[in-house]
Write a protein that holds these residues in place. Sequence first.
Motif, short mmCIF file in Angstrom:
data_model
loop_
_atom_site.label_atom_id
_atom_site.label_comp_id
_atom_site.label_asym_id
_atom_site.label_seq_id
_atom_site.Cartn_x
_atom_site.Cartn_y
_atom_site.Cartn_z
N GLY A 1 0.81 -1.21 0.00
CA GLY A 1 0.00 0.00 0.00
C GLY A 1 0.85 1.25 0.00
N ALA A 2 1.92 1.25 0.78
CA ALA A 2 2.82 2.41 0.82
C ALA A 2 3.45 2.66 -0.54
N ALA A 3 3.90 1.60 -1.21
CA ALA A 3 4.55 1.74 -2.51
C ALA A 3 3.60 2.34 -3.54
N VAL A 4 2.36 1.85 -3.56
CA VAL A 4 1.38 2.34 -4.53
C VAL A 4 1.05 3.81 -4.28
N LEU A 5 0.74 4.15 -3.03
CA LEU A 5 0.34 5.52 -2.71
C LEU A 5 1.48 6.51 -2.90
N LEU A 6 2.68 6.14 -2.44
CA LEU A 6 3.81 7.06 -2.56
C LEU A 6 4.21 7.27 -4.02
N LEU A 7 4.20 6.19 -4.78
CA LEU A 7 4.57 6.31 -6.19
C LEU A 7 3.55 7.17 -6.95
N ALA A 8 2.26 6.89 -6.74
CA ALA A 8 1.22 7.66 -7.43
C ALA A 8 1.23 9.12 -7.00
N GLY A 9 1.33 9.35 -5.68
CA GLY A 9 1.31 10.72 -5.18
C GLY A 9 2.53 11.52 -5.60
N ALA A 10 3.70 10.87 -5.58
CA ALA A 10 4.93 11.57 -5.95
C ALA A 10 4.94 11.93 -7.42
N ILE A 11 4.55 10.99 -8.28
CA ILE A 11 4.53 11.28 -9.72
C ILE A 11 3.51 12.37 -10.03
N TRP A 12 2.34 12.27 -9.43
CA TRP A 12 1.30 13.27 -9.66
C TRP A 12 1.75 14.65 -9.17
N GLY A 13 2.25 14.67 -7.94
CA GLY A 13 2.61 15.94 -7.34
C GLY A 13 3.83 16.59 -7.96
#
Length: 253
Positions: free
Chosen positions: A29-41
């Motif tokens: 869950g951490a990998a998915v959220l951090l990757l998606a949030g970091a790329i988006w942000g």
Amino acid sequence: MSWAWFHRLASPPRFYELAGRLQPWLGGGAAVLLLAGAIWGLAFAPADYQQGDSVRILYIHVPAAMLAQSCYVLLAVAGVVSLVWKIKLADVALQSAAPIGASMTALALVSGSIWGKPTWGTWWVWDARLTSMLILLFLYAGVIALGQAISNRESAAKACAVLAIVGVVNVPIIKYSVVWWSTLHQGATFTLTAKPAMPAQMWLPLALTLPGFYLFFGFVLLLRMRLELLRREGRSQWARAALRAAGHVGERP
């Protein structure tokens, strides 16, 4: 019934097994959220009309700062449980969480300084929020140092628990410093009770990285606690069985 369940959970072999089951879910869950949030942000969120691209550091700075404070509250709670109910797992949690909290505090300070240079024109000011966060880092360092300096495990646990409980008074100071004093640091980016001031394209990535940081914290905390339990309980039958199951036959933690 609830207390009986709590004490069963505090059993080292039972906790070790449960933590092992939770780790993959927390890590994934951490990998998915951090990757998606970091790329988006970092790549797709719009720049701020005043701060420009430097605003993107909030996707790291805000979660790190919030987690640093939450982690110290966890230390204080673990300290109370350790002192009052003498549950050894609480000391394991305290000792395992302190280095993670110190790392998050350092990350918040460094990322804040990087943001502060183009925004304030300086890397550091003795602002109430910044100063209280620096004190938090010293408190974490004190807990870690006490745990390593005192050879007797029971005495070290008591000393660390007392420092964690006393030091938690700094957490509300950090949170409300921008309200109590006139500071350069801006207020909360958004709260649960008010509509965000920034557009959705900017705060939605933060809504991903924030829980991602907390899931990452849970993953690393459980990993460190499991290793610490094996180190402390290395001579017990369950620990030897766990090492054999992991392929470390004949090894001692």
